[in-house]
Each structure stands twice: as structure tokens, then as C-alpha cells.
Write an enzyme that holds these catalytic residues in place. Structure first.
Site, PDB file in Angstrom:
ATOM      1  N   ASP A 480       0.715  -1.092  -0.121  1.00 33.67           N
ATOM      2  CA  ASP A 480       0.011  -0.071   0.112  1.00 33.67           C
ATOM      3  C   ASP A 480       0.926   1.314   0.028  1.00 33.67           C
ATOM      4  OD1 ASP A 480      -2.125   1.539   0.200  1.00 33.67           O
ATOM      5  OD2 ASP A 480      -3.204   0.562   1.891  1.00 33.67           O
ATOM      6  N   ASP A 550     -10.534   2.276  -3.406  1.00 29.45           N
ATOM      7  CA  ASP A 550     -11.226   2.031  -2.206  1.00 29.45           C
ATOM      8  C   ASP A 550     -12.769   2.081  -1.946  1.00 29.45           C
ATOM      9  OD1 ASP A 550      -8.985   1.472  -0.601  1.00 29.45           O
ATOM     10  OD2 ASP A 550      -8.923   3.405   0.024  1.00 29.45           O
TER      11      ASP A 550
HETATM   12  C1  DGJ Z   1      -5.913   1.799   1.972  1.00 24.54           C
HETATM   13  C2  DGJ Z   1      -6.365   0.692   1.252  1.00 24.54           C
HETATM   14  O1  DGJ Z   1      -6.652   0.950  -0.280  1.00 24.54           O
HETATM   15  C3  DGJ Z   1      -7.269  -0.311   1.895  1.00 24.54           C
HETATM   16  O2  DGJ Z   1      -7.567  -1.295   1.125  1.00 24.54           O
HETATM   17  C4  DGJ Z   1      -6.548  -0.750   3.176  1.00 24.54           C
HETATM   18  O3  DGJ Z   1      -5.389  -1.355   2.928  1.00 24.54           O
HETATM   19  C5  DGJ Z   1      -6.162   0.535   4.076  1.00 24.54           C
HETATM   20  N1  DGJ Z   1      -5.232   1.218   3.204  1.00 24.54           N
HETATM   21  C6  DGJ Z   1      -5.484   0.214   5.109  1.00 24.54           C
HETATM   22  O4  DGJ Z   1      -4.837   1.364   5.775  1.00 24.54           O
END
Ligand code: DGJ
Length: 740
Positions: A480, A550
């Protein structure tokens, strides 16, 4: 005997066919013309009498006999528009009064800023050329790399810039390539968005002047993606000429689409010149990213199918298990803990989720954020990559063992490039972040960006990841990256050199990924950046999949997924089923609707399945099993976007056809029917008209008149009709066709 004869005959025919085709790459020494042919497209450029490399043709495939005379520069139009400006150059230096977008702009140590590149020499490489250019007096050498894929006709272009002067030279702008299109009326397609709203297909006429698509953020960005498609005339999904391109760079990038005063259209892309300045010392080279370009006569759909197959065959990495295979394997169906537990992960809770996931038929269990350091929320812990003992008193092993015993493999979330100021790492190494000494350090989600360009930071990041993978049986990392850059200083270097960070950071990111994959050849990686903030053909060389957004609302996802597939293959498009009502839109949808929305890509479950009822478990299990059966067709087949969900459409539909035309999978979605009008008849595409196909519903029903078996011609011409009951709000249906 008969076998030997037929094999010899096939060889003879094949060699005759081949000899009738030009080589994928050839050079006409008399006319000084370079020829590249592949798939349905051809690309031609040549050396004009002034010595410039001039683009001659890019479009549909030409006949073998079609020759080109030596390139002739375009004349001066008026005293204001010189021939140097008007001539479409392959890679124009900023000099000689160039007003269009330069490919390369430099400042020499003595203050000279004039750069005029002329052809020097070339060498043939597999399916292409390396063509060397040099400034007319200074020892700046540029090697242009060309490689045409014989199957798709997609051309990979990049440049190597070399300083053979005695003094340093500062590169202020460096493109990977410039593409030229003939004068016409065009529509530009590009992808824009924001966090939780990525992948909007934006369409507008190409106007005189320039349209700049870019990221200044240090990474690819949610706001624009380095992809374009330019269609002659109005946008059309399945018809018409389309020129498209995608830039492989995960740092700040820029693509400029300009129409000049003579209506010529050029597309120039590479490093973003904003705040750029790369000091090239004597003997040093700078490699640009690769800019991939292609042509399709079959509309935007044809263009995206070419690019999707190119990504599968030539961009995406292989694991040790799939080395040498034409395409990587379809993604395992995953479970991810994020929306169920957020930071609140612990051994007992994750084990419960793992048991439920296994009961659904999930292949891979992924534990998301929260397992490390003092990570109770997003204020602390990033940078401290040790297991949190309160949450996992015995380390990760008991959970990993449990996941394995349930027949799944195990994946883990990491965010390696970031640090919270509230962390042991930051307390120890406050100088490791991007910053200008004495200036504020702007935070995003309470975190700062580690300067991955620094050798010590690179060593730390590689070191902890290697240790994590060596000490634990982890087969997957969700990587991430949750903010963009600010204050991008690198105070280890002299002020003049600090802007090197724009290149060195991304190079180190790639090299860490490459080294990890080499050392752990069965580990797979996902590129996530708060959703789809880092998706491009550069990072895709090192990762197996991406997190497109997201936003997991199943209705919003239809548009997100539609936009995503213009540039990228559904194989990498992870799509989780999450809980309803959805956290973002508060929208309530059925589990069937959510499942089918996610089944358009690489399926995952991200709901709190610990709370699911036996009925929900049964529905998800049934549909996961149905998905497993047809997944290769969905994620690697030919994708036809039959009805777009864009622009407030009340319906949408896709069809994916397996390469051998033996199977097709259709998805149909209703936003809300109005005035009792039912779903349009779906005229299918890409089937074998003479073959017989059997229809099986995966979810929903076809109309009572629909035959169980009919020819490809029937399904394509008469079409697939839904049952009259298929109406209402947020409805979904899915069908498969199998050749008899
Ligand atoms: C952003 C990601 O896109 C989410 O899926 C998740 O992993 C969060 N970060 C976790 O902090």
C-alpha cells in the site's frame, strides 16, 4: 508417412506465408526509412535530408509493396512557423526555435540551451531498432529504442540519454517518446478521478493547443492515469480508428496532447518536467520510462483488447510456478480483512474469519493493516515492521498455520515507503523522510514519505521485507501507499542534484520489487495506493494485481471497472464483495448483485463474514464455485463492453469471450428500470457464428423464448433476451455460453 508429409506441407506453407510478410522490423537503406509492422498496424519513420528523424506513418497495416520515399521536412509555413516546428519529429530537442512540446530539453554547463538532434547510426534488435541521435555539435547522445510486438502491433518506445561532454549537463525535460497523428478531427479519451472515484473515462474533442494529463505527486496518482486513446471522429466502442498509448512510469509523469497550427496532432510523454532537473555527469546515462503505443481499427473496444492482451503476455510478471507460460495464472479468489476489522486485527478474530473464508471456497486469506508496531489506528506504527505482541502474542505463525490447514495461502498488508512520526523508526531516523531542512513536513493520513532514493532507506525497506518473507510462509503482499509527496528534498545531495529524487525514488521502488521477486520467486504482490493511485505499465512489470479503488460500492464499481478496463486487463482488477448498506453511499444491495459486480474482475470477499447468515454463506459459496469455473474467460478473454454504465445509464452489460471462442460469460446490471421497460436484448459479439453454444444461467433467467442451444450467429444477431421479471432497482444477472 502421412504425418511426415503433412508436417512438411505445413512448414512449406508457413514459410511461403512468412516470406510474403515483411520482417517485423526492416530498414530501407536507400530511402532511409525504418519499417515496423505487427498485428494490424504499421509504423514508419525516416531520416530526412537535414538529418532529423521524422515520423512518416502510424496506423493500419500497410501492404508489403508500399514503399516510402525519403522523408521530406514540412516547409516553413510563415516566418513564424519554421520547418523545424512543422516537421513531426520522432524525438525533437528543444532548440532551433521549437515551440511544440520538446522531447528533450537540456542546459549545458556553459549556459547553452540549444539542442538539435540528428541521426547518427542504428542497430537492429529483436523486432525493432536502437537508433542513435546526437546533437549537431555537442556530445549529447540519445538512443531511441523501438520494439514492435508482432502479435498486437503495440510498439514499445523509450530513450537513453548519454552525456559524453567533459562537463555535467542538466536534463530539464525528457520524454520517452513523441507520437504523431495525421491532421483529422479527433476525440481524446483519458482517465481521471479522485480517491474513491478513480477511472472516469473522460472524452473531449482534440482542440488546437495542448491538453496536459499529468501527475506532479511523486507517484502515478488517482487524479489522472498515464493512458490515452485518440479516436478519429466521435467515440465509438467497436468501430473506427483508434491510436492509444500507455506510459510505464510510477513517478511524476506527463502526457501532452497538442494540436498545432497546421492541425497536426502530437502526443509527447515521459518524466513530468515540472520541478525536474536531472544532472547528467560526464559518462552518465538517463533511461526514460517506456511509452507503449498501438493502433486499432475496431474502436475503443478493439484498442483495449489489444492492450489487455499485451499486458498479460508482455508486462505482468510470472512467478516460479508460471515461468514461461503465455499468461500469468488467474488470481486466487481472496478474502481481505480490512472492511471487516480495520486496524482491530488479532489472532482469534482473524482465525474466525479464516474459517468462514475457507467454508466459502476462498483460495487466499489476506490480513490487512493493523498487525505491526503500535498500530491501533492510523496515527502510529508505520515504519515499525515487527509483529504487535498484544494482538499476536505468538507471532504470525499460528494464524498462518491455521490458514494453511484450511487449504488457503496467506497474504499480508504492508506500506513500506511510509512512516508515522509516532514510530520508533522516525524517532531514530527523522532525516529519512522527504523534506527540506528547517521547513515544515506536511502530513497526509498522519504519515510522511520515506525517501526511498536514499541508499540507507532502500536497504532498510528491502531488508525488513526480505526478513518478513524469509521468516514467514507468506505468498502474497498487498503493498500500500497512502499519500502523495510533499517537500521533496533530498538533503544528502548538493542543491543542484536534489531533483534526482524524481527518478531515483521510482527506480529504487522498482529495484526493491524486482529483487524481492527474484529472492522469493513464488511471492505475488498487489499494488495498492489508497485504491487505484499507483496503476501503470511501469509498476505492472513487478506486481501481479492492483487495487482499483477503495470504493467497494457495487454500483459505483460498475463505472470504476468499466473505466479501468479501457487501459488495463480485468485479470489485475481486484474486486471485493463487501457489506451492505455500503459505508460510502449507504446504499443497500443484494448479495447476488454485489457478487456479480465483483465477478466482472478478479473476485475477492471483503465483508465481515463472521456475521454472515447461513443463507448468505450459501449464496456466496455457490457463486464463488460458479466463478471459479469461468474465471479464465472473464479475466483473460476478449472483453466487449456491450452497454456502458457511464452517463447515468440505467443498464449495463459486459461479455467476455475465451480466446478459442469456446466460452462466453455475460453480466447484466440494472440500476433502476423506468416505465416498465425491460432490459435491452444483448447482441453478443466475438462468437463463432457457425458453432452451437449452450446457454446456462449463473444468476437470473433468460426469457422463456430463449433456446437452450443456438448458433453463434443466433446469439450475435438475434441476441440474448432477459426474462420479463428482470426489472427493478439494483438487479443483476449472469450467463455463460459453452460451445457444444
Ligand atoms: C488503503 C487501502 O486501499 C485499503 O484497502 C486498506 O488496505 C487501507 N489502506 C489500510 O490502511
Amino acid at each position: 508417412m502421412l504425418k511426415t508429409f503433412s508436417a512438411a506441407f505445413v512448414l512449406l506453407v508457413a514459410s511461403l506465408v512468412l516470406s510474403a510478410q515483411p520482417n517485423a522490423a526492416s530498414f530501407d537503406a536507400v530511402a532511409k526509412v525504418f519499417r515496423l509492422d505487427g498485428g494490424g498496424s504499421s509504423y514508419r519513420f525516416g531520416v530526412n535530408p537535414r538529418g532529423e528523424l521524422q515520423q512518416l506513418y502510424w496506423g493500419g497495416r500497410l501492404a508489403v509493396a508500399d514503399g516510402f520515399r525519403q522523408a521530406e521536412p514540412k516547409p516553413e509555413w510563415a516566418s513564424f512557423d519554421s520547418s523545424y516546428n512543422n516537421t513531426p519529429q520522432e524525438y525533437a530537442g528543444w532548440g532551433a526555435g521549437l515551440f511544440t512540446e520538446p522531447a528533450l530539453k537540456v542546459t549545458f554547463a556553459d549556459g547553452n540551451r540549444d539542442l538539435v538532434l540528428h541521426y547518427e547510426s542504428h542497430t537492429a534488435v529483436a523486432n525493432g531498432f536502437d537508433v542513435v541521435m546526437k546533437d549537431i555539435s555537442r556530445k549529447i547522445y540519445v538512443t531511441l529504442h523501438y520494439k514492435m510486438d508482432p502479435e498486437s502491433g503495440i510498439l514499445a518506445r523509450s530513450a537513453t540519454i548519454e552525456n559524453r561532454e567533459a562537463e555535467p549537463v542538466t536534463v530539464e525535460q525528457a520524454a520517452a517518446a513523441a507520437w504523431a497523428l495525421p491532421p483529422d478531427h479527433y476525440t481524446l479519451n483519458y482517465l481521471t478521478g479522485r480517491w474513491a472515484g478513480e477511472w472516469t473515462l473522460t472524452q473531449e474533442p482534440v482542440y488546437p493547443g495542448a491538453r496536459v494529463i499529468e501527475s506532479r505527486r511523486g507517484s502515478t496518482g488517482h487524479q489522472a492515469n498515464p493512458w490515452f486513446a485518440i479516436q478519429a471522429g466521435d467515440p465509438n466502442e467497436e468501430h473506427g480508428a483508434v491510436w492509444f498509448g500507455a506510459l510505464g512510469w510510477s513517478g511524476s509523469w506527463r502526457i501532452t496532447v497538442e494540436q498545432d497550427q497546421l492541425d497536426q496532432v502530437r502526443v509527447t510523454g515521459g518524466f513530468n518536467p515540472f520541478d525536474f532537473g536531472y544532472v547528467l555527469h560526464p559518462g552518465e546515462r538517463l533511461e526514460t520510462p517506456v511509452f507503449y503505443g498501438g493502433y486499432s481499427a475496431d474502436g475503443l473496444g478493439g484498442a483495449s483488447r489489444l492492450l489487455q492482451h499485451y499486458e498479460l503476455a508482455h508486462i505482468l510478471p510470472r512467478t516460479a510456478a508460471t515461468a514461461g507460460e503465455k499468461y500469468p495464472r488467474p488470481r486466487p479468489v481472496i478474502y481481505n480483512s480490512w472492511e471487516a476489522t480495520e486496524f482491530n486485527v488479532n489472532e482469534a478474530g482473524q482465525m474466525v474469519l479464516a474459517e468462514k473464508a475457507a467454508a466459502l471456497g476462498i483460495d487466499r486469506f489476506v490480513m490487512d493493516d493493523g498487525w505491526f508496531g503500535q498500530r491501533k489506528d492510523d496515527h502510529a506504527g508505520l515504519g515499525d515492521w515487527y509483529v504487535n505482541k498484544e494482538k499476536f502474542p505468538h507471532g504470525l505463525k499460528p494464524l498462518i498455520d491455521k490458514v494453511h490447514s484450511l487449504g488457503m495461502d496467506f497474504g499480508l498488508w504492508v506500506e513500506p515507503e511510509m512512516v508515522n512520526p509516532d514510530s520508533d523508526l522516525y524517532r531514530k531516523h527523522p532525516d529519512w523522510v522527504l523534506n527540506f531542512p528547517g521547513r515544515p513536513r506536511s502530513e497526509g493520513r498522519n504519515q510522511l514519505v520515506l525517501n526511498l532514493a536514499r541508499p540507507d532507506v532502500r536497504a532498510y525497506v528491502y531488508g525488513f521485507l526480505d526478513k518478513l518473507l524469509t521468516e514467514n510462509q507468506i505468498t502474497f503482499l498487498k503493498w500500500d501507499y497512502n499519500r502523495n509527496w510533499s517537500e521533496p528534498g533530498w538533503d544528502q545531495l548538493s542543491p543542484a542534484e536534489q531533483k534526482r529524487v524524481y527518478v531515483a525514488y521510482t527506480q529504487n521502488l522498482y529495484s526493491i520489487l524486482a529483487e524481492l521477486r527474484q529472492k522469493h520467486p513464488n511471492v505475488e504482490i498487489e499494488s495498492c495506493s489508497g485504491g487505484g493511485g499507483r496503476v501503470d505499465l511501469g509498476i505492472l512489470r513487478y506486481v501481479d494485481e492492483v487495487w482499483p479503488s477503495d470504493n467497494t460500492d457495487p454500483f459505483d464499481r460498475l463505472t470504476i471497472q468499466d473505466g479501468f478496463t479501457y487501459a488495463y486487463t480485468p485479470q489485475i482488477m481486484m474486486a471485493w464483495v463487501t457489506d451492505s448498506p455500503h459505508w460510502l453511499n449507504k446504499r443497500t444491495t443484494s448479495l447476488e448483485y454485489r457478487m456479480l459486480s465483483s465477478m466482472q474482475g478478479s473476485l475477492g470477499i471483503g465483508a465481515n463474514i463472521a456475521k454472515w447468515s447461513p443463507e448468505e454463506m450459501a449464496t456466496a459459496k455457490r457463486l464463488i464455485a460458479a466463478y471459479h469455473q469461468v474465471q479464465p474467460t472473464i479475466v483473460q478473454g476478449e472483453l466487449y463492453r456491450l452497454i456502458s454504465p457511464r452517463n447515468g445509464s440505467e443498464f449495463s452489460a459486459t461479455e467476455s469471450v475465451r480466446a478459442d471462442k469456446g466460452q462466453a460469460v455475460m453480466f447484466a446490471f440494472i440500476h433502476s428500470t423506468q416505465e416498465g421497460l425491460g432490459f435491452p436484448i444483448l447482441k453478443l459479439k466475438g462468437l463463432d457464428p457457425t458453432a452451437q453454444y449452450e446457454l446456462s444461467p449463473m444468476e437470473g433467467k433468460a426469457s422463456v423464448e430463449t433456446p437452450a442451444v443456438a448458433s453463434g450467429a443466433w446469439w450475435m444477431n438475434h441476441g440474448l433476451e432477459m426474462d420479463a421479471s428482470f426489472r427493478g432497482d439494483f438487479q443483476a444477472a449472469a450467463f455463460r455460453l459453452d460451445r457444444k
